[in-house]
Write a protein that holds these residues in place. Structure first.
Motif, short mmCIF file in Angstrom:
data_model
loop_
_atom_site.label_atom_id
_atom_site.label_comp_id
_atom_site.label_asym_id
_atom_site.label_seq_id
_atom_site.Cartn_x
_atom_site.Cartn_y
_atom_site.Cartn_z
N ASN A 139 -5.51 6.72 -14.42
CA ASN A 139 -6.39 6.08 -13.42
C ASN A 139 -4.98 6.44 -12.28
O ASN A 139 -4.25 6.45 -12.97
N LEU A 158 -4.70 5.32 -7.94
CA LEU A 158 -4.45 4.47 -6.82
C LEU A 158 -5.06 5.63 -6.03
O LEU A 158 -4.59 6.57 -5.64
N GLN A 159 -6.14 5.14 -4.94
CA GLN A 159 -6.63 5.82 -4.57
C GLN A 159 -5.51 6.08 -3.38
O GLN A 159 -5.28 5.69 -2.77
N GLU A 182 -15.11 6.79 -9.62
CA GLU A 182 -13.83 6.53 -8.47
C GLU A 182 -14.44 5.40 -8.04
O GLU A 182 -15.22 4.84 -8.23
N ASP A 231 -8.97 2.59 -7.13
CA ASP A 231 -9.06 4.12 -8.80
C ASP A 231 -9.57 4.45 -8.17
O ASP A 231 -10.66 4.85 -8.38
#
Length: 189
Positions: A113, A115-116, A134, A138
């Motif tokens: 994963n 981070l956005q 999503e 994440d």
């Protein structure tokens, strides 16, 4: 690209790795409104497993880390951090390629994963990861092993990925045959 090596992490590395995590993740966590100076370090400490973690050394100095944690149906790529001053030089891509070559030979799925909004997502996409799900924080990604093209089917076919001479099961003893080492050798090789 600078010469780099991976060495198996030890318990003594946890604080340096926790500090590196805080430095690397701070911009993205602040952008998402989730930066907490203590929590960012403690989450690393709580999940640190030296047996599945390697320290990336550049010029003999610790410059990053990466973990490949086994799970039931996949490996989880975790704690992949590189000193911001060394990012953009191909080191992260080379480390990731080496790990994924091993996973391909093991026919292993890899999950992670990110981070956005993190620029790391582009690195993962270049290496074959696709978005699985999503949320607001994440992006969960997966990469299935690349299949080698069968030369018997088409003798003109090239391999999708040539196996690396210096990679074996993570945690294995270091390679001792110098003829199999490159300037980018790994100690899980």
């Amino acid at each position: 690209m600078a010469d780099w090596e991976l060495r198996l992490a030890s318990v003594a590395d946890v604080e340096a790795v926790a500090e590196l995590r805080a430095v690397v993740l701070r911009p993205d966590l602040e952008r998402l409104g989730r930066y907490d100076e203590q929590r960012v370090r403690q989450r690393l400490r709580d999940g640190f497993t030296p047996a599945h973690t390697w320290v990336i050394e550049v010029g003999g100095d610790a410059a990053g880390c990466v973990a490949l944690r086994p799970a039931k149906d996949a490996y989880w790529l975790e704690h992949f951090y590189l000193d911001p001053d060394l990012q953009g030089r191909g080191i992260g891509s080379a480390v990731l390629s080496r790990l994924l070559e091993w996973c391909d030979r093991e026919d292993a799925v890899v999950r992670l994963n990110v981070l956005q909004g993190s620029s790391a997502r582009r690195l993962y996409e270049r290496h074959g990861f696709t978005v699985e799900t999503e949320d607001e924080v994440d992006v969960f990604m997966v990469r299935h092993p690349f299949v080698q093209l069968a030369e018997a089917v088409d003798p003109r076919a090239e391999r999708v990925r040539a196996p690396s001479a210096g990679v074996s099961r993570p945690g294995a003893r270091p390679v001792t045959d110098d003829s199999r080492r490159s300037s980018c050798r790994t100690d899980f090789a």
